[in-house]
Design a protein around this motif. Structure first.
Motif, mmCIF file in Angstrom:
data_model
loop_
_atom_site.group_PDB
_atom_site.id
_atom_site.type_symbol
_atom_site.label_atom_id
_atom_site.label_comp_id
_atom_site.label_asym_id
_atom_site.label_seq_id
_atom_site.Cartn_x
_atom_site.Cartn_y
_atom_site.Cartn_z
ATOM 1 N N GLY A 141 0.808 -1.211 0.000
ATOM 2 C CA GLY A 141 0.000 0.000 0.000
ATOM 3 C C GLY A 141 0.840 1.260 0.000
ATOM 4 N N GLY A 142 2.068 1.207 -0.527
ATOM 5 C CA GLY A 142 2.919 2.387 -0.612
ATOM 6 C C GLY A 142 3.493 2.825 0.714
ATOM 7 N N LYS A 143 3.619 1.923 1.662
ATOM 8 C CA LYS A 143 4.089 2.296 2.999
ATOM 9 C C LYS A 143 5.608 2.167 3.117
ATOM 10 N N THR A 144 6.140 2.887 4.109
ATOM 11 C CA THR A 144 7.583 2.967 4.311
ATOM 12 C C THR A 144 7.954 2.445 5.687
ATOM 13 N N VAL A 145 9.011 1.666 5.722
ATOM 14 C CA VAL A 145 9.525 1.112 6.973
ATOM 15 C C VAL A 145 10.894 1.727 7.244
ATOM 16 N N GLY A 146 11.052 2.288 8.434
ATOM 17 C CA GLY A 146 12.337 2.827 8.859
ATOM 18 C C GLY A 146 13.078 1.803 9.695
ATOM 19 N N ILE A 147 14.338 1.545 9.341
ATOM 20 C CA ILE A 147 15.152 0.559 10.051
ATOM 21 C C ILE A 147 16.378 1.250 10.620
ATOM 22 N N ALA A 148 16.544 1.195 11.936
ATOM 23 C CA ALA A 148 17.685 1.808 12.614
ATOM 24 C C ALA A 148 18.580 0.713 13.161
ATOM 25 N N MET A 149 19.763 0.565 12.576
ATOM 26 C CA MET A 149 20.747 -0.430 12.995
ATOM 27 C C MET A 149 21.857 0.263 13.791
ATOM 28 N N PRO A 150 22.519 -0.467 14.695
ATOM 29 C CA PRO A 150 23.512 0.181 15.568
ATOM 30 C C PRO A 150 24.787 0.632 14.865
ATOM 31 N N THR A 151 25.386 -0.257 14.042
ATOM 32 C CA THR A 151 26.732 0.027 13.543
ATOM 33 C C THR A 151 27.064 -0.888 12.376
ATOM 34 N N LYS A 152 28.007 -0.452 11.565
ATOM 35 C CA LYS A 152 28.557 -1.308 10.524
ATOM 36 C C LYS A 152 29.818 -2.034 10.985
ATOM 37 N N SER A 153 30.290 -1.721 12.189
ATOM 38 C CA SER A 153 31.572 -2.251 12.628
ATOM 39 C C SER A 153 31.499 -3.705 13.076
ATOM 40 N N LEU A 154 30.295 -4.226 13.331
ATOM 41 C CA LEU A 154 30.123 -5.635 13.641
ATOM 42 C C LEU A 154 29.446 -6.317 12.464
ATOM 43 N N GLU A 155 30.009 -7.425 12.044
ATOM 44 C CA GLU A 155 29.535 -8.132 10.856
ATOM 45 C C GLU A 155 28.034 -8.429 10.919
ATOM 46 N N ARG A 156 27.551 -8.823 12.092
ATOM 47 C CA ARG A 156 26.166 -9.278 12.171
ATOM 48 C C ARG A 156 25.169 -8.161 11.862
ATOM 49 N N TRP A 157 25.466 -6.898 12.233
ATOM 50 C CA TRP A 157 24.498 -5.833 11.971
ATOM 51 C C TRP A 157 24.436 -5.477 10.490
ATOM 52 N N ASN A 158 25.544 -5.631 9.783
ATOM 53 C CA ASN A 158 25.491 -5.467 8.330
ATOM 54 C C ASN A 158 24.564 -6.508 7.713
ATOM 55 N N ARG A 159 24.678 -7.764 8.201
ATOM 56 C CA ARG A 159 23.801 -8.811 7.691
ATOM 57 C C ARG A 159 22.347 -8.487 8.003
ATOM 58 N N ASP A 160 22.076 -8.142 9.259
ATOM 59 C CA ASP A 160 20.689 -7.883 9.658
ATOM 60 C C ASP A 160 20.069 -6.762 8.832
ATOM 61 N N GLY A 161 20.787 -5.650 8.733
ATOM 62 C CA GLY A 161 20.228 -4.508 8.024
ATOM 63 C C GLY A 161 19.894 -4.826 6.585
ATOM 64 N N GLU A 162 20.823 -5.466 5.885
ATOM 65 C CA GLU A 162 20.597 -5.753 4.473
ATOM 66 C C GLU A 162 19.545 -6.841 4.268
ATOM 67 N N TYR A 163 19.517 -7.856 5.127
ATOM 68 C CA TYR A 163 18.507 -8.901 4.997
ATOM 69 C C TYR A 163 17.114 -8.323 5.209
ATOM 70 N N LEU A 164 16.981 -7.482 6.241
ATOM 71 C CA LEU A 164 15.682 -6.855 6.495
ATOM 72 C C LEU A 164 15.271 -5.979 5.312
ATOM 73 N N LYS A 165 16.196 -5.187 4.840
ATOM 74 C CA LYS A 165 15.900 -4.295 3.715
ATOM 75 C C LYS A 165 15.428 -5.084 2.496
ATOM 76 N N LYS A 166 16.120 -6.177 2.203
ATOM 77 C CA LYS A 166 15.756 -7.005 1.055
ATOM 78 C C LYS A 166 14.361 -7.602 1.227
ATOM 79 N N GLN A 167 14.070 -8.109 2.404
ATOM 80 C CA GLN A 167 12.767 -8.736 2.632
ATOM 81 C C GLN A 167 11.635 -7.728 2.467
ATOM 82 N N PHE A 168 11.788 -6.556 3.069
ATOM 83 C CA PHE A 168 10.719 -5.564 2.994
ATOM 84 C C PHE A 168 10.558 -5.011 1.579
ATOM 85 N N GLU A 169 11.665 -4.801 0.870
ATOM 86 C CA GLU A 169 11.556 -4.306 -0.505
ATOM 87 C C GLU A 169 10.919 -5.357 -1.407
#
Length: 390
Positions: free
Chosen positions: A43-71
């Motif tokens: 329905g044209g809605k937007t999701v904001g995702i706030a991740m802590p940091t890029k310095s830990l490998e796991r948060w890079n994975r989480d952010g991109e996986y979430l972004k891919k799923q929602f898109e």
């Protein structure tokens, strides 16, 4: 195995991570502005995702996986990384509120510093999901999606119990703990789960802590820093193990701290044995250490599963529904539970969807390959992320 294979978005996800929606150094996502996506069921809605940091490998994975799923589900995504700076995270979230996102997913840097900002989100009619880390002291948090964090530590403790055969062996065995970031609400659950699993053996004298560091506060590691964990373990080894006293277990709450602890053991430990070293997350460097016998195990949390559960909870909220225990039936076999009692943030019991983590050792690394998120290297000795080879 069923838990790992459930709800894998596709093997092509790894390729997508390298090619879609990458973030720039400022942490701004490239998903588009609010309300300006291609539609679909969103329905044209937007999701904001706030991740802590890029310095830990796991948060890079989480952010991109979430972004891919929602898109893929048709939503616009605004993804921010906040460089482990709680002030920046507050500013990033305020920016998403100003952009009029329809839902906020927040993996907090410091769960105690977001209450005023999230109260502003609530006033703006924006629901908030605490992702992976509970956010404290606000009633603005609508749901919490995470793994059973106490169980993460419990699995580590039980692994140590079984490896040392504590129910039968006479002991005593020496153990030292390395815990996580005091600002991360999960860190206490990890430590308590591990300590509680081993407490009876500590009380009985089968497990001994030569440093005397028995509380979370004594062994906490700010920002989950590898360098801090390295320095702390070097100091412990110099003070309590310099004469060749045997260290049997270094129980580390996650992989970034385990990396530092393992480095200290490799360079500074005078004993003749190889201590058990635990971890959590499945970071590539740690998986290599597991193959090489430097680290013994890690507790793995399938980010795809966590993202899939988060997506289902988010879709229900955005469609005007009230997620409850019945939503678990839509998780397509992912092992998760609905809990309304265990996670109180100081204001209320936050309804929670809790996934189950897994123990990974050298003997079952193939299970990670079966997720589609890892693959063997050319020599079939080490694992590498599928995202790094596409």
């Amino acid at each position: 195995m069923k838990k790992f294979l459930a709800v894998l978005t596709s093997v092509a996800l790894g390729a997508a991570l390298a090619g879609c929606g990458s973030t720039d150094d400022s942490g701004s996502g490239s998903g588009g502005s609010a309300g300006n996506n291609g539609g679909g069921s969103s329905g044209g809605k937007t999701v904001g995702i706030a991740m802590p940091t890029k310095s830990l490998e796991r948060w890079n994975r989480d952010g991109e996986y979430l972004k891919k799923q929602f898109e893929d589900a048709g939503y616009t995504v605004e993804l921010k990384y906040s460089d482990n700076d709680s002030n920046q995270q507050n500013n990033d979230i305020e920016g998403m509120i100003a952009d009029k996102v329809d839902l906020l997913l927040v993996a907090a840097i410091d769960g105690n510093t977001l209450s005023q900002t999230l109260d502003n989100a609530k006033s703006a009619g924006i629901d908030v999901i605490a992702y992976d880390r509970l956010i404290m002291n606000t009633d603005a948090v609508t749901y919490y999606v995470s793994f059973d964090n106490y169980t993460v530590g419990k699995l580590q403790g039980e692994f140590v119990r079984d490896q040392l055969d504590l129910d039968n062996a006479a002991g005593p065995f020496n153990i030292e703990f390395t815990a996580g970031d005091p600002a991360d609400n999960n860190a206490g659950y990890f430590f308590n789960g591990a300590y509680d699993a081993l407490k009876s053996y500590i009380d009985a004298g089968k497990l001994v802590i030569p440093s005397g560091k028995t509380t979370f506060e004594q062994v906490a590691t700010p920002s989950w820093s590898t360098d801090t964990a390295l320095e702390n373990m070097q100091n412990t080894l110099a003070s309590y193990y310099s004469g060749g006293t045997q260290l049997d277990v270094a129980l580390c709450s996650n992989d970034s701290t385990a990396l530092g602890v393992a480095q200290a053991i490799t360079s500074d430990y005078a004993g003749s044995n190889t201590p058990i070293v635990t971890g959590q997350d499945g970071d590539i460097a740690n998986l290599r250490n597991i193959v090489d016998g430097i680290q013994t195990m890690t507790v793995y949390k399938n980010v795809n599963d966590e993202a899939a559960v988060t997506l289902e909870v988010s879709k229900a909220i955005l469609e005007g529904q009230t997620p409850d225990a019945s939503l678990v039936d839509k998780f397509n076999g992912i092992d998760a539970s609905y809990d309304t009692e265990s996670y109180n943030n100081g204001v209320k019991n936050v309804p929670s969807y809790l996934l189950v983590p897994y123990v990974i050792t050298k003997d079952n690394l193939q299970v990670l390959v079966d997720t589609g998120l890892y693959q063997w290297d050319a020599d079939k000795k080490y694992l590498e992320s599928t995202a790094t080879t596409t």
